[in-house]
Design an enzyme around this catalytic site. Structure first.
Site, mmCIF file in Angstrom:
data_model
loop_
_atom_site.group_PDB
_atom_site.id
_atom_site.type_symbol
_atom_site.label_atom_id
_atom_site.label_comp_id
_atom_site.label_asym_id
_atom_site.label_seq_id
_atom_site.Cartn_x
_atom_site.Cartn_y
_atom_site.Cartn_z
ATOM 1 N N GLY A 155 -2.551 9.915 4.613
ATOM 2 C CA GLY A 155 -1.321 10.637 4.939
ATOM 3 C C GLY A 155 -1.562 12.121 5.086
ATOM 4 N N ASP A 191 -7.461 5.135 -4.719
ATOM 5 C CA ASP A 191 -7.172 3.878 -4.029
ATOM 6 C C ASP A 191 -8.350 3.400 -3.178
ATOM 7 O OD1 ASP A 191 -4.609 4.052 -5.093
ATOM 8 O OD2 ASP A 191 -3.821 5.092 -3.333
ATOM 9 N N MET A 251 -4.249 0.403 -10.480
ATOM 10 C CA MET A 251 -3.676 1.043 -9.299
ATOM 11 C C MET A 251 -4.472 0.681 -8.041
ATOM 12 S SD MET A 251 -2.624 4.731 -10.973
ATOM 13 C CE MET A 251 -1.448 5.262 -9.717
ATOM 14 N N ALA A 304 -14.132 -10.124 -16.002
ATOM 15 C CA ALA A 304 -12.812 -10.757 -16.071
ATOM 16 C C ALA A 304 -12.880 -12.221 -15.640
ATOM 17 C CB ALA A 304 -11.821 -9.995 -15.198
#
Length: 319
Positions: A103, A127, A169, A186
């Site tokens: 952006g 991100d 996030m 995990a």
């Protein structure tokens, strides 16, 4: 030449090392560095000042950005963009370096086209969703935060025979979840780019828990998948294990930058300033280990994808 530096959008570790390199390397090249405070809003408001070596002394270990950042809806109004450009003109600034995400780069591209301004974008977002770049500043530091948190949660999960769902996030990009799920060992990984089968995962986990092969479950869910509540309910009702949820949130952005983020801040900034000195505008990227400079068109047209080798590594955690 006078060059300005602005941080835009979400903050991340690595911005301050890049800021230090901006001042040092600009002076080395014979340029005059300027700081724009408080992001694009600060550019609109004229919060521009000369940058000095004194200001960047001792900032390498600090998280976030000493320049402060902001999100600016006003910048997409041509009248406010003109105001921002006029502020740059008052200081005779001919080029801008922007630390931010897609952006921010789009905003800079519009400003540059309207007013013949040179600019260089440096990926800085946890991100890791800059299409043309394998890496963005802040990602490694954020992963270290996630890993420290999951290591601690694993201790308490094993002590109580519990499951923990950890939401990380990443917006619509699952890189943080994918990388952290692999690295922390995990049992479940849910990301927006990939489908998943709770039925097959549940059958495996119930068998392992029932036979004593496993005492706890750790599930990593990307916020963009919007599946955290679903996974919690599934673990409780279908797998049959007491479950807690932890949403890490903005803690992933903070903290001292890792060695890798410091080095990449230096490398990205050096490439940005070298490219501006050649009269080029565009975006700095990391591709296959090489720091490159692409035009905005090249950068925006690159396909969005996750590393296939990492997806293969995590396939057992999704199906």
């Amino acid at each position: 030449m006078r060059i300005g530096l602005v941080c835009s959008g979400g903050d991340c570790a690595g911005m301050n090392p890049a800021t230090k390199k901006f001042v040092e390397y600009s002076l080395e090249l014979g340029y005059e560095p300027y700081f724009i405070r408080e992001g694009l809003e600060g550019l609109i408001e004229g919060k521009i000042e000369p940058a000095t070596l004194k200001e960047v002394s001792g900032i390498l270990h600090k998280g976030g950005t000493i320049l402060q950042s902001s999100r600016s809806k006003r910048f997409f109004d041509p009248a406010f963009r003109l105001q921002a450009y006029q502020n740059l003109q008052r200081h005779s600034i001919e080029a801008l370096v922007t630390l931010g995400g897609d952006g921010s780069f789009r905003a800079m591209e519009v400003l540059a086209k309207e007013h013949s301004l040179l600019y260089a974008g440096i990926p800085a977002t946890i991100d890791n969703d800059i299409r043309a770049s394998d890496y963005a500043l802040g990602v490694d530091s954020a992963l270290n935060v996630i890993l420290e948190s999951t290591d601690r949660l694993r201790d308490t999960a094993e002590s109580f025979r519990r499951a923990f769902v950890v939401e990380v996030m990443g917006r619509d990009c699952g890189y943080l979840a994918l990388a952290s799920a692999i690295a922390c060992g995990a049992e479940v990984c849910i990301i927006p780019e990939m489908g998943y089968s709770l039925q097959s995962l549940g059958a495996r986990l119930k068998e392992e828990l029932g036979t004593g092969k496993r005492r706890y479950v750790l599930a990593i869910v990307s916020e963009g998948a919007k599946a955290s509540s679903e996974v919690v309910s599934w673990l409780k009702e279908e797998v049959g294990i007491e479950t807690r949820i932890t949403i890490l949130g903005h803690v992933q952005r903070g903290g001292s930058p890792s060695v890798y983020d410091r080095l990449m801040g230096f490398r990205f900034m050096q490439k940005a300033l070298d490219s501006l000195s050649l009269g080029k505008s565009g975006v700095v990227v990391l591709r296959e280990g090489r720091v490159e400079f692409l035009s905005s068109q090249e950068a925006s047209s690159a396909p969005a994808s996750l590393p296939l080798d990492m997806v293969r590594l995590a396939s057992r955690l999704m199906f």
